[in-house]
Design a protein around this motif. Structure first.
Motif, PDB file in Angstrom:
ATOM      1  N   GLU A 112       0.873  -1.183   0.000  1.00 27.65           N
ATOM      2  CA  GLU A 112       0.000   0.000   0.000  1.00 27.65           C
ATOM      3  C   GLU A 112       0.904   1.226   0.000  1.00 27.65           C
ATOM      4  OE1 GLU A 112      -2.554   3.195   1.062  1.00 27.65           O
ATOM      5  OE2 GLU A 112      -0.749   2.615   2.141  1.00 27.65           O
ATOM      6  N   GLU A 113       0.560   2.207  -0.852  1.00 28.54           N
ATOM      7  CA  GLU A 113       1.561   3.233  -1.145  1.00 28.54           C
ATOM      8  C   GLU A 113       2.042   4.060   0.060  1.00 28.54           C
ATOM      9  OE1 GLU A 113      -0.148   4.990  -4.572  1.00 28.54           O
ATOM     10  OE2 GLU A 113      -1.807   5.926  -3.513  1.00 28.54           O
ATOM     11  N   THR A 114       1.147   4.421   0.963  1.00 26.52           N
ATOM     12  CA  THR A 114       1.616   5.226   2.103  1.00 26.52           C
ATOM     13  C   THR A 114       2.443   4.364   3.066  1.00 26.52           C
ATOM     14  OG1 THR A 114      -0.485   4.841   3.246  1.00 26.52           O
ATOM     15  CG2 THR A 114      -0.292   6.897   2.010  1.00 26.52           C
ATOM     16  N   VAL A 126     -14.215 -18.598 -10.663  1.00 25.05           N
ATOM     17  CA  VAL A 126     -12.843 -18.111 -10.746  1.00 25.05           C
ATOM     18  C   VAL A 126     -12.683 -17.003  -9.718  1.00 25.05           C
ATOM     19  CG1 VAL A 126     -13.336 -16.535 -12.667  1.00 25.05           C
ATOM     20  CG2 VAL A 126     -11.039 -17.318 -12.327  1.00 25.05           C
ATOM     21  N   GLN A 127     -11.591 -17.062  -8.988  1.00 30.37           N
ATOM     22  CA  GLN A 127     -11.289 -16.001  -8.020  1.00 30.37           C
ATOM     23  C   GLN A 127     -10.324 -15.066  -8.734  1.00 30.37           C
ATOM     24  OE1 GLN A 127     -11.904 -15.004  -4.797  1.00 30.37           O
ATOM     25  NE2 GLN A 127     -10.221 -13.567  -4.699  1.00 30.37           N
ATOM     26  N   ILE A 128     -10.731 -13.826  -8.891  1.00 25.58           N
ATOM     27  CA  ILE A 128      -9.885 -12.891  -9.650  1.00 25.58           C
ATOM     28  C   ILE A 128      -9.475 -11.724  -8.770  1.00 25.58           C
ATOM     29  CG2 ILE A 128     -11.923 -11.744 -10.667  1.00 25.58           C
ATOM     30  CD1 ILE A 128     -10.165 -11.446 -13.232  1.00 25.58           C
ATOM     31  N   GLY A 129      -8.216 -11.337  -8.862  1.00 22.78           N
ATOM     32  CA  GLY A 129      -7.746 -10.156  -8.142  1.00 22.78           C
ATOM     33  C   GLY A 129      -7.237 -10.427  -6.743  1.00 22.78           C
ATOM     34  N   GLY A 130      -7.010 -11.680  -6.409  1.00 23.94           N
ATOM     35  CA  GLY A 130      -6.413 -12.008  -5.110  1.00 23.94           C
ATOM     36  C   GLY A 130      -7.330 -11.660  -3.956  1.00 23.94           C
ATOM     37  N   PRO A 131      -6.758 -11.378  -2.779  1.00 29.60           N
ATOM     38  CA  PRO A 131      -7.591 -11.144  -1.596  1.00 29.60           C
ATOM     39  C   PRO A 131      -8.488  -9.913  -1.721  1.00 29.60           C
ATOM     40  CG  PRO A 131      -5.259 -10.795  -1.093  1.00 29.60           C
ATOM     41  CD  PRO A 131      -5.325 -11.320  -2.484  1.00 29.60           C
ATOM     42  N   SER A 132      -8.151  -8.996  -2.633  1.00 30.06           N
ATOM     43  CA  SER A 132      -9.003  -7.813  -2.809  1.00 30.06           C
ATOM     44  C   SER A 132     -10.134  -8.087  -3.777  1.00 30.06           C
ATOM     45  CB  SER A 132      -8.202  -6.648  -3.394  1.00 30.06           C
ATOM     46  OG  SER A 132      -6.917  -6.627  -2.919  1.00 30.06           O
ATOM     47  N   SER A 167     -12.549   0.872   7.381  1.00 30.02           N
ATOM     48  CA  SER A 167     -11.098   0.654   7.381  1.00 30.02           C
ATOM     49  C   SER A 167     -10.398   1.775   6.641  1.00 30.02           C
ATOM     50  CB  SER A 167     -10.754  -0.677   6.720  1.00 30.02           C
ATOM     51  OG  SER A 167     -11.278  -1.725   7.475  1.00 30.02           O
ATOM     52  N   LEU A 168      -9.169   1.995   7.035  1.00 34.83           N
ATOM     53  CA  LEU A 168      -8.420   3.103   6.463  1.00 34.83           C
ATOM     54  C   LEU A 168      -7.896   2.781   5.061  1.00 34.83           C
ATOM     55  CD1 LEU A 168      -6.854   5.807   6.764  1.00 34.83           C
ATOM     56  CD2 LEU A 168      -5.055   4.519   7.907  1.00 34.83           C
ATOM     57  N   CYS A 169      -7.267   1.632   4.917  1.00 34.91           N
ATOM     58  CA  CYS A 169      -6.578   1.390   3.643  1.00 34.91           C
ATOM     59  C   CYS A 169      -7.277   0.293   2.843  1.00 34.91           C
ATOM     60  CB  CYS A 169      -5.115   1.031   3.876  1.00 34.91           C
ATOM     61  SG  CYS A 169      -4.812  -0.706   4.211  1.00 34.91           S
ATOM     62  N   GLY A 170      -6.767   0.097   1.649  1.00 34.40           N
ATOM     63  CA  GLY A 170      -7.363  -0.876   0.733  1.00 34.40           C
ATOM     64  C   GLY A 170      -7.396  -2.286   1.286  1.00 34.40           C
ATOM     65  N   LEU A 171      -6.475  -2.624   2.170  1.00 42.61           N
ATOM     66  CA  LEU A 171      -6.469  -3.992   2.701  1.00 42.61           C
ATOM     67  C   LEU A 171      -7.784  -4.261   3.437  1.00 42.61           C
ATOM     68  CD1 LEU A 171      -3.612  -6.003   4.276  1.00 42.61           C
ATOM     69  CD2 LEU A 171      -5.805  -5.942   5.411  1.00 42.61           C
TER      70      LEU A 171
END
Ligand SMILES: Cc1cc2nc3c(=O)[nH]c(=O)nc-3n(C[C@H](O)[C@H](O)[C@H](O)COP(=O)(O)O)c2cc1C
Ligand code: SF4
Ligand code: SF4
Ligand code: FES
Length: 614
Positions: free
Chosen positions: A298-300, A412-418, A517-521
């Motif tokens: 995550e970029e920050t 199909v699971q696409i894009g991993g955990p996100s 939540s704060l970030c994309g995770l």
């Protein structure tokens, strides 16, 4: 044919190295030497100066499952699963003679056709290898070879002929969207950073790639590291930066090593450092090893990690374009995004826009894994469909034993955990940023896991939840506690303790974690749950209300049943059952009382006649 064109390329990507390709490489050198066949190991600028057959290592050629791969040029013969003991035969038959070692060719499972090379292997035929074109062909450790293919010409042009604004405009016009997951327009990001005041700015290349199953960025860094550096240099010119960092996942030692060598070679050639391309400009570049946490991508958090702090995300705004590394304007781009930049500059934005879809131009690499015949690293234009990827490139869905099953596709699971899970209904959906988002999935990092009918979707949701729960940095309560609770609720479902309330609570919690939540995770952590609950509701309900796992994967929900035809009435199971659930007369078929059985499986283990199944 002169010697300059003759070449033996041995794949030295991580997958093939793990399968012993370096031993194959050494064996080629040794046996060619013994047979007095002249060999060139190093690429020389003037091809006609080559005075022997060239042997070189390459990065990943994509078809890792069939590795170690050996390609013989110029015939483009691809040998698969090559072992050191095959090398002598390859040399005698193909290098000295003009024949083909048939047994080392790829055999298409459906037609049993022996394919001689990428031109007739469906896995390659249906792809558009653009960013990956030279990965698996050029020697990643040779700057000369990269330059002989026009490498660094676009960086040179950027510094000697173009203004920063020209470059930002060209990239904006191309419509390039970041390949790191979010799909943010790259030109806009560069322009935002370019117009920030102040002389000090930075470019960061994000090579953290922590998603389970993803290896696209690793393959580009290992296979064509100079293309990444060239993208970084062009980005520096576009925003006015003189310092850049390439942040590589520490778990990728080969990528770290190849990126470091490439950076060092670029310094030695004056492509990095002071006076780049004969100008007064200076560009520095440092390869840094990541801190080993998914959230550091995550970029920050990544910026914090570079400055030596713990990799934890911080709120945006301010965006890195405004206040990034050491509070200076910073561009962060993904490896694949940056490796695409020199290609856009070379062929022009208009040519780039012709590939892909209107709003998602270009191509995308995916790591294709799971229940498909051909797994590996692929690249397709945006807009390709799942059907094309799964059936044409992947070669069809396989059962648990690896045999192709025509009816086998489940999801199909696409894009991993996100990302999310898609179903048969989505087989003809265009694979692009916006279409995927509209059905609750994401391009994400580009992980693509195909699942057959024997896969339990609740367990898939649990797998990704376990990953995000482990990786939550703990800063936000909703992410830290919410992922833990969602995992516990999934366990209740899988282990037979759930009620209708569990499903409601899971949905409410998923929504709250997404919002709070704060970030994309944290924001995307509920995606695998929400998409499986939406697309496979009946499967969840069977677990919860009927205490039954339709795929019989959840052991706790699988009631043992005695097959009367097989049962000999030996009573071994009766003695073993801790709750007295099994009854029957000696030498007569026994039965299990479902209301007493606690599904411990003790009876299954003890039955010598294989009469108890679930
Ligand atoms: C938890 C998390 C992990 C991420 N990991 C990566 C990563 O490994 N590589 C990457 O390029 N972007 C990753 N991203 C996205 C980056 O934050 C950022 O958006 C991206 O690097 C920008 O590059 P792009 O514009 O070229 O896509 C991650 C985001 C989140 C929330
Ligand atoms: S959402 Fe999760 S990973 Fe992201 S900052 Fe909050 S606690 Fe950390
Ligand atoms: S152990 Fe097997 S064979 Fe023996 S009684 Fe039980 S089910 Fe029948
Ligand atoms: S590592 Fe050799 S084909 Fe991927």
């Amino acid at each position: 044919m002169n010697n300059a064109e003759r070449r033996i390329i041995i794949c030295a990507g991580t997958g093939c190295v793990a399968n012993g390709s370096l031993k194959v490489y050494e064996e080629f050198k040794r046996i060619l030497g013994e047979k007095n066949i002249p060999v060139t190991l190093e690429f020389k600028k003037e091809e006609h100066n080559h005075d022997g057959i060239r042997i070189s290592k390459s990065g990943c050629q994509g078809f890792c499952q069939m590795g170690p791969l050996v390609t013989i040029m110029p015939q483009e013969i691809l040998y698969t699963k090559v072992k050191p003991e095959d090398v002598n035969e390859i040399i005698d038959t193909t290098i000295i003679g003009a024949g083909i070692v048939d047994r080392l060719l790829y055999v298409e499972p459906a037609t049993k056709k022996h394919c001689t090379g990428p031109n007739d292997i469906p896995f390659y035929q249906r792809q558009s290898r653009t960013v990956l074109k030279e990965c698996g062909f050029i020697d990643p450790e040779s700057i000369d070879e990269y330059m002989s293919h026009g490498g660094y010409e676009q960086a040179n042009r950027a510094f000697t002929k173009l203004s920063a604004k020209d470059i930002c405009d060209e990239i904006s016009f191309s419509g390039l969207r970041g390949r790191g997951g979010g799909g943010f327009p790259t030109g806009k990001k560069w322009e935002l950073t370019r117009v920030q005041p102040g002389p000090k700015k930075y470019v960061i290349c994000n090579g953290d790639e922590g998603d389970p199953g993803a290896f696209m960025d690793r393959s580009v860094m290992e296979g064509n590291p100079h293309s990444v550096i060239e993208g970084v240099i062009i980005a520096c010119k576009a925003i006015g930066a003189d310092q850049s960092y390439i942040y590589v996942r520490a778990e990728y030692p080969l990528a770290v090593q190849r990126m470091r060598k490439a950076v060092q070679d670029a310094y030695e050639r004056g492509i990095l450092g002071k006076g780049v391309f004969g100008t007064v400009n200076k560009i520095d570049c440092e390869v840094m090893e990541g801190a080993g946490a998914f959230v550091c991508g995550e970029e920050t958090a990544l910026i914090a990690s570079i400055t030596g702090k713990r990799g934890m995300p911080s709120p945006k705004p301010p965006f890195p374009a405004q206040k990034g590394l050491w509070d200076k304007p910073t561009v962060i781009n993904n490896v694949e995004t940056l490796a695409t930049v020199p290609l856009i500059m070379k062929n022009g934005a208009a040519a780039f826009k012709k590939i892909g879809t209107e709003k998602s131009p270009g191509t995308k690499t995916f790591a294709l894994t799971g229940h498909v015949s051909n797994t590996g690293l692929i690249e397709v234009p945006f807009g390709a469909t799942l059907r094309e990827v799964v059936h044409n490139i992947g070669g069809g869905v396989t059962d648990d034993k690896g045999n192709i099953t025509p009816e086998g596709f489940k999801a199909v699971q696409i894009g991993g955990p996100s990302g999310g899970c898609l179903t048969k209904e989505h087989l003809d959906l265009s694979l692009d940023f916006d279409s995927l988002r509209s059905v609750g999935a994401m391009v994400g990092s580009g992980g693509l896991v195909v699942m057959n009918h024997q896969t339990c979707m609740v367990q898939i949701a649990r797998f990704f939840m376990q990953f995000t729960q482990n990786e939550s940095c703990g800063k936000c309560v909703l992410c830290r506690e919410g992922t833990q609770q969602m995992l516990a609720l999934l366990d209740d479902i899988i282990e037979g303790r759930a009620t209708g309330e569990t499903l409601k609570l899971l949905e409410t919690l998923a929504w709250a974690v997404q919002k709070g939540s704060l970030c994309g995770l944290g924001k995307t952590a509920p995606n695998p749950i929400l998409s499986t609950m939406k697309n496979f509701r009946a499967e969840y309900e069977a677990h919860v209300f009927q205490k039954r796992c339709p795929t019989r994967r959840c052991k706790a929900l699988c009631l043992p049943v005695i097959d009367a035809a097989k049962c000999k009435g030996c009573t071994a199971c009766v003695k073993q059952c801790p709750v007295g659930a099994i009854t029957g007369e000696r030498k007569m078929p026994h039965v299990i009382d479902a209301s007493k059985c606690i599904k411990c499986g003790a009876c299954i283990k003890v039955c010598k006649f294989n009469a108890i199944g679930i």
